[in-house]
Design an enzyme around this catalytic site. Structure first.
Site, PDB file in Angstrom:
ATOM      1  N   GLY A   7       0.832  -1.218   0.000  1.00 18.90           N
ATOM      2  CA  GLY A   7       0.000   0.000   0.000  1.00 18.90           C
ATOM      3  C   GLY A   7       0.855   1.253   0.000  1.00 18.90           C
ATOM      4  O   GLY A   7       0.438   2.307   0.495  1.00 18.90           O
ATOM      5  N   GLY A   8       2.052   1.135  -0.575  1.00 10.72           N
ATOM      6  CA  GLY A   8       3.012   2.245  -0.542  1.00 10.72           C
ATOM      7  C   GLY A   8       2.596   3.442  -1.363  1.00 10.72           C
ATOM      8  O   GLY A   8       3.137   4.535  -1.192  1.00 10.72           O
ATOM      9  N   LEU A  11      -2.357   6.944   0.861  1.00 10.56           N
ATOM     10  CA  LEU A  11      -2.197   8.124   1.733  1.00 10.56           C
ATOM     11  C   LEU A  11      -1.103   7.912   2.781  1.00 10.56           C
ATOM     12  O   LEU A  11      -0.201   8.730   2.939  1.00 10.56           O
ATOM     13  CB  LEU A  11      -3.540   8.425   2.417  1.00 10.56           C
ATOM     14  N   VAL A  12      -1.171   6.793   3.496  1.00  7.56           N
ATOM     15  CA  VAL A  12      -0.188   6.532   4.557  1.00  7.56           C
ATOM     16  C   VAL A  12       1.173   6.207   3.942  1.00  7.56           C
ATOM     17  O   VAL A  12       2.221   6.693   4.396  1.00  7.56           O
ATOM     18  CB  VAL A  12      -0.652   5.384   5.482  1.00  7.56           C
ATOM     19  N   TYR A 129     -16.233  -4.057   6.045  1.00  8.15           N
ATOM     20  CA  TYR A 129     -14.857  -3.546   6.151  1.00  8.15           C
ATOM     21  C   TYR A 129     -14.356  -3.695   7.595  1.00  8.15           C
ATOM     22  O   TYR A 129     -13.259  -4.185   7.840  1.00  8.15           O
ATOM     23  CB  TYR A 129     -14.862  -2.069   5.730  1.00  8.15           C
ATOM     24  N   PRO A 156      -5.448   3.083  13.797  1.00  6.50           N
ATOM     25  CA  PRO A 156      -5.523   4.541  13.706  1.00  6.50           C
ATOM     26  C   PRO A 156      -6.956   5.060  13.603  1.00  6.50           C
ATOM     27  O   PRO A 156      -7.830   4.383  13.062  1.00  6.50           O
ATOM     28  CB  PRO A 156      -4.748   4.860  12.418  1.00  6.50           C
ATOM     29  N   HIS A 171     -12.763  10.861   1.532  1.00  4.04           N
ATOM     30  CA  HIS A 171     -13.110  10.910   2.948  1.00  4.04           C
ATOM     31  C   HIS A 171     -13.596  12.319   3.296  1.00  4.04           C
ATOM     32  O   HIS A 171     -13.530  13.234   2.485  1.00  4.04           O
ATOM     33  CB  HIS A 171     -11.886  10.558   3.794  1.00  4.04           C
ATOM     34  N   ARG A 201     -15.750  12.629  15.855  1.00  6.08           N
ATOM     35  CA  ARG A 201     -14.609  11.981  15.190  1.00  6.08           C
ATOM     36  C   ARG A 201     -13.274  12.491  15.743  1.00  6.08           C
ATOM     37  O   ARG A 201     -13.151  13.659  16.117  1.00  6.08           O
ATOM     38  CB  ARG A 201     -14.620  12.287  13.676  1.00  6.08           C
ATOM     39  N   ASP A 261     -24.898   9.186   8.246  1.00  2.00           N
ATOM     40  CA  ASP A 261     -23.932   9.755   9.195  1.00  2.00           C
ATOM     41  C   ASP A 261     -22.786   8.806   9.489  1.00  2.00           C
ATOM     42  O   ASP A 261     -21.707   9.216   9.867  1.00  2.00           O
ATOM     43  CB  ASP A 261     -24.635  10.007  10.546  1.00  2.00           C
TER      44      ASP A 261
END
Ligand code: NAP
Length: 303
Positions: A7-8, A11-12, A129, A156, A171, A201, A261
């Site tokens: 997953g390089g 985002l992370v 998920y 996280p 997001h 959140r 929501d």
């Protein structure tokens, strides 16, 4: 130590590349990690000492509601194959990434601690998920017991940053910043946000989360824990902070409460994080939003 980051290109991953440039960063173009054959090939080709497993199917509420099977199967396959093949390849360090969506939808007392993982089902909007991710915790804990590995998972809260996804499957924070930018450019007087604005959140700058991953590797921290900030705010409070941070306080916030929501609250305890990395301090949300908006608006101006 040879570190492979799945997953390089996400985002992370993009953030981790800035502070750990020597690791090997993979995207789905290198290997499809839902395929047993390709996962085996990846371990054979790269022979990592450590794996930071960021890859996942990640998306917003609407996409999660529309494609629950894809969210479940892709994540369950990637996680199962990665952990099992890491063990078979004698990989010493493995860091898996969960999400606060793994936690029960509702509990009697907040914040959610790591021990509350199995006290109830995840929220309906992210059920598939959340469950697939929860199974990664079950798998890693089981491997540590049966095979004496020292594998670890980090959980996280919601993350944001300059390399966030924009557009249909974005997001909340990237969508918010883009709406503020467009309203300023078009001299609009209001912005429309999805949902009621009431859910709570925790949002963390992705660079802070990347720092935690790096510190775990450098300081030989093997504990599994939540990674979040101590700012647990309503969507409306976050949107107002963003308006201030972006010099856009003249904009009115309008809510479309026909849109879902998601979970009402999922604030997690950060006591274990503080104990494991006492020096770590997350960036204040208003400052993080301001810095992110400044970089993004320069990019959008230039495009
Ligand atoms: P992201 O931006 O959506 O990136 C996902 C990464 O996974 C991309 O590099 C993607 O590669 C890769 N990937 C997807 N399917 C793949 C497949 N079949 N084979 C190989 N690679 C595949 O995700 P992120 O926001 O960086 O999230 C990283 C991790 O943190 C995820 O496990 C996520 O669940 C977790 N997390 C994220 C947040 C958040 O707010 N972003 C919050 C909590 C937890 P391509 O670029 O080639 O598609």
């Amino acid at each position: 130590m040879k570190i492979v980051v799945t997953g390089g290109s996400g985002l992370v991953g993009e953030s981790l590349q800035q502070i750990m440039p020597d690791a090997i960063y993979l995207s789905s173009k290198d290997y499809d990690l839902t395929s047993q054959e390709q996962v085996q090939t990846m371990f054979c080709d790269l022979k990592p000492d450590a794996v930071v497993h960021l890859a996942g199917r990640v998306g917003g509420i609407v996409d999660n509601i529309k494609y629950p099977a894809k969210y479940y199967t892709d994540n369950a396959l990637m996680n199962t194959l990665l952990v099992e093949n890491a063990r078979m390849s004698n990989v010493k360090r493995f860091i898996g990434i969960l999400s606060t969506c793994v936690y029960p939808d509702v509990v009697a007392n907040y914040p959610l601690t790591e021990e509350m993982l199995h006290v109830g089902p995840p929220t309906p909007t992210n059920f598939a998920y959340g469950y697939a991710k929860r199974c990664l915790a079950v798998q890693i804990d089981a491997y540590n017991k049966e095979y004496n590995t020292q594998y670890q998972y980090l959980t996280p809260c919601n993350l944001y940053g300059v390399n966030d996804k924009f557009g249909e499957n974005s997001h909340f924070v990237p969508a918010l910043l883009r709406k503020i930018y467009d309203a300023k450019i078009n001299r609009a007087s209001e912005i429309l946000l999805f949902g009621s604005g009431k859910p709570l959140r925790q949002f963390m700058l992705v660079d802070d989360f990347a720092k935690v991953i790096k510190l775990c590797l450098e300081q030989n921290i093997y504990e599994s824990f939540n990674v979040a900030t101590d700012q647990n705010l309503s969507i409306d409070e976050i949107a107002r902070l963003a308006l201030k941070a972006c010099d856009a306080e003249h904009l009115k916030l309008v809510y479309d409460d026909s849109m879902p929501d998601g979970q009402f609250r999922k604030d997690v305890s950060i006591e274990k994080l503080k104990k494991s990395i006492p020096t770590f301090k997350a960036k204040d949300l208003k400052i993080g939003l301001k810095e992110t908006y400044e970089i993004l608006s320069r990019k959008w101006d230039a495009s």
